[in-house]
Design a protein around this motif. Structure first.
Motif, PDB file in Angstrom:
ATOM      1  N   LEU A  80       0.831  -1.210   0.000  1.00  0.00           N
ATOM      2  CA  LEU A  80       0.000   0.000   0.000  1.00  0.00           C
ATOM      3  C   LEU A  80       0.863   1.258   0.000  1.00  0.00           C
ATOM      4  N   TRP A  81       2.034   1.176   0.620  1.00  0.00           N
ATOM      5  CA  TRP A  81       2.935   2.324   0.607  1.00  0.00           C
ATOM      6  C   TRP A  81       3.419   2.615  -0.811  1.00  0.00           C
ATOM      7  N   ASP A  82       3.656   1.586  -1.585  1.00  0.00           N
ATOM      8  CA  ASP A  82       4.063   1.771  -2.977  1.00  0.00           C
ATOM      9  C   ASP A  82       2.956   2.434  -3.791  1.00  0.00           C
ATOM     10  N   VAL A  83       1.729   2.006  -3.552  1.00  0.00           N
ATOM     11  CA  VAL A  83       0.582   2.595  -4.252  1.00  0.00           C
ATOM     12  C   VAL A  83       0.444   4.071  -3.882  1.00  0.00           C
ATOM     13  N   ALA A  84       0.577   4.380  -2.595  1.00  0.00           N
ATOM     14  CA  ALA A  84       0.485   5.775  -2.153  1.00  0.00           C
ATOM     15  C   ALA A  84       1.582   6.617  -2.795  1.00  0.00           C
ATOM     16  N   GLY A  85       2.789   6.086  -2.864  1.00  0.00           N
ATOM     17  CA  GLY A  85       3.885   6.821  -3.491  1.00  0.00           C
ATOM     18  C   GLY A  85       3.661   7.047  -4.967  1.00  0.00           C
ATOM     19  N   ALA A  86       3.138   6.056  -5.661  1.00  0.00           N
ATOM     20  CA  ALA A  86       2.851   6.219  -7.092  1.00  0.00           C
ATOM     21  C   ALA A  86       1.768   7.272  -7.317  1.00  0.00           C
ATOM     22  N   LEU A  87       0.765   7.282  -6.457  1.00  0.00           N
ATOM     23  CA  LEU A  87      -0.298   8.281  -6.585  1.00  0.00           C
ATOM     24  C   LEU A  87       0.225   9.691  -6.302  1.00  0.00           C
ATOM     25  N   VAL A  88       1.135   9.834  -5.352  1.00  0.00           N
ATOM     26  CA  VAL A  88       1.747  11.144  -5.099  1.00  0.00           C
ATOM     27  C   VAL A  88       2.541  11.594  -6.314  1.00  0.00           C
ATOM     28  N   LEU A  89       3.280  10.673  -6.919  1.00  0.00           N
ATOM     29  CA  LEU A  89       4.044  11.011  -8.114  1.00  0.00           C
ATOM     30  C   LEU A  89       3.128  11.479  -9.247  1.00  0.00           C
ATOM     31  N   ILE A  90       2.020  10.786  -9.442  1.00  0.00           N
ATOM     32  CA  ILE A  90       1.059  11.177 -10.482  1.00  0.00           C
ATOM     33  C   ILE A  90       0.447  12.540 -10.169  1.00  0.00           C
ATOM     34  N   GLY A  91       0.082  12.745  -8.909  1.00  0.00           N
ATOM     35  CA  GLY A  91      -0.506  14.025  -8.510  1.00  0.00           C
ATOM     36  C   GLY A  91       0.449  15.184  -8.684  1.00  0.00           C
ATOM     37  N   CYS A  92       1.702  14.998  -8.311  1.00  0.00           N
ATOM     38  CA  CYS A  92       2.696  16.068  -8.461  1.00  0.00           C
ATOM     39  C   CYS A  92       2.994  16.339  -9.937  1.00  0.00           C
ATOM     40  N   ALA A  93       3.041  15.301 -10.747  1.00  0.00           N
ATOM     41  CA  ALA A  93       3.284  15.496 -12.181  1.00  0.00           C
ATOM     42  C   ALA A  93       2.140  16.267 -12.827  1.00  0.00           C
ATOM     43  N   ALA A  94       0.912  15.933 -12.468  1.00  0.00           N
ATOM     44  CA  ALA A  94      -0.238  16.657 -13.020  1.00  0.00           C
ATOM     45  C   ALA A  94      -0.240  18.105 -12.546  1.00  0.00           C
ATOM     46  N   ALA A  95       0.165  18.353 -11.298  1.00  0.00           N
ATOM     47  CA  ALA A  95       0.215  19.722 -10.786  1.00  0.00           C
ATOM     48  C   ALA A  95       1.307  20.530 -11.479  1.00  0.00           C
ATOM     49  N   MET A  96       2.443  19.902 -11.767  1.00  0.00           N
ATOM     50  CA  MET A  96       3.524  20.623 -12.447  1.00  0.00           C
ATOM     51  C   MET A  96       3.157  20.976 -13.884  1.00  0.00           C
ATOM     52  N   LEU A  97       2.333  20.166 -14.515  1.00  0.00           N
ATOM     53  CA  LEU A  97       1.939  20.443 -15.894  1.00  0.00           C
ATOM     54  C   LEU A  97       0.813  21.478 -16.001  1.00  0.00           C
ATOM     55  N   THR A  98       0.223  21.839 -14.869  1.00  0.00           N
ATOM     56  CA  THR A  98      -0.864  22.812 -14.855  1.00  0.00           C
ATOM     57  C   THR A  98      -0.304  24.212 -15.047  1.00  0.00           C
ATOM     58  N   GLU A  99      -0.949  24.976 -15.889  1.00  0.00           N
ATOM     59  CA  GLU A  99      -0.535  26.363 -16.103  1.00  0.00           C
ATOM     60  C   GLU A  99      -1.466  27.272 -15.301  1.00  0.00           C
ATOM     61  N   ALA A 100      -0.888  28.104 -14.472  1.00  0.00           N
ATOM     62  CA  ALA A 100      -1.658  28.925 -13.533  1.00  0.00           C
ATOM     63  C   ALA A 100      -2.530  29.956 -14.242  1.00  0.00           C
ATOM     64  N   GLU A 101      -2.059  30.508 -15.349  1.00  0.00           N
ATOM     65  CA  GLU A 101      -2.864  31.551 -16.011  1.00  0.00           C
ATOM     66  C   GLU A 101      -4.178  31.000 -16.561  1.00  0.00           C
ATOM     67  N   HIS A 102      -4.211  29.729 -16.915  1.00  0.00           N
ATOM     68  CA  HIS A 102      -5.468  29.140 -17.374  1.00  0.00           C
ATOM     69  C   HIS A 102      -6.458  29.014 -16.219  1.00  0.00           C
ATOM     70  N   LEU A 103      -5.961  28.691 -15.049  1.00  0.00           N
ATOM     71  CA  LEU A 103      -6.852  28.590 -13.884  1.00  0.00           C
ATOM     72  C   LEU A 103      -7.377  29.950 -13.471  1.00  0.00           C
ATOM     73  N   THR A 104      -6.543  30.986 -13.569  1.00  0.00           N
ATOM     74  CA  THR A 104      -7.038  32.323 -13.231  1.00  0.00           C
ATOM     75  C   THR A 104      -8.121  32.755 -14.207  1.00  0.00           C
ATOM     76  N   GLU A 105      -8.014  32.364 -15.467  1.00  0.00           N
ATOM     77  CA  GLU A 105      -9.069  32.651 -16.437  1.00  0.00           C
ATOM     78  C   GLU A 105     -10.374  31.954 -16.053  1.00  0.00           C
ATOM     79  N   LEU A 106     -10.259  30.750 -15.530  1.00  0.00           N
ATOM     80  CA  LEU A 106     -11.443  29.982 -15.165  1.00  0.00           C
ATOM     81  C   LEU A 106     -12.163  30.614 -13.974  1.00  0.00           C
ATOM     82  N   PHE A 107     -11.398  31.097 -12.982  1.00  0.00           N
ATOM     83  CA  PHE A 107     -12.013  31.566 -11.744  1.00  0.00           C
ATOM     84  C   PHE A 107     -12.246  33.073 -11.704  1.00  0.00           C
ATOM     85  N   THR A 108     -11.755  33.820 -12.647  1.00  0.00           N
ATOM     86  CA  THR A 108     -12.041  35.254 -12.679  1.00  0.00           C
ATOM     87  C   THR A 108     -13.144  35.507 -13.699  1.00  0.00           C
TER      88      THR A 108
END
Length: 111
Positions: A80-108
């Motif tokens: 289960l620790w391996d699964v948790a680590g893989a999910l953290v890696l996926i979550g961090c990779a998706a967060a790094m690929l997110t562009e902040a200016e697109h999110l500001t367009e969505l919420f403003t």
């Protein structure tokens, strides 16, 4: 001398045999389902942040379950620790690929 016979159990005839290709196809479809749901239900701009949040939330749940069950941290098999680590890696990779200016367009809102 007692009569000792080896008892042989025949293989069950109704046992389902799944080929490795079928097992891989099932696992890939199960893994792809949340991503496809994110694309269908979330605005396109917010797909990566939604995947990131979902992966990090699932990682927290997996880590909590591993901690409560006192799962081994090191082993031959995937823990289960391996699964948790893989999910953290996926979550961090998706967060790094997110562009902040697109999110500001969505919420403003501009009127």
């Amino acid at each position: 001398m007692p009569n000792r016979q080896t008892i042989r159990h025949p293989a069950p005839r109704n046992a389902a045999v799944v080929s490795p290709h079928m097992a891989l196809a099932v696992m890939v479809s199960i893994a792809a389902t949340p991503i496809l749901l994110a694309f269908a239900l979330v605005p396109r701009i917010a797909v990566l942040p939604a995947i990131s949040f979902a992966a990090l939330a699932m990682a927290a749940i997996a880590a909590l379950a591993a901690w409560l069950r006192r799962a081994p941290r090191h082993g031959v098999k995937v823990t289960l620790w391996d699964v948790a680590g893989a999910l953290v890696l996926i979550g961090c990779a998706a967060a790094m690929l997110t562009e902040a200016e697109h999110l500001t367009e969505l919420f403003t809102t501009t009127h």
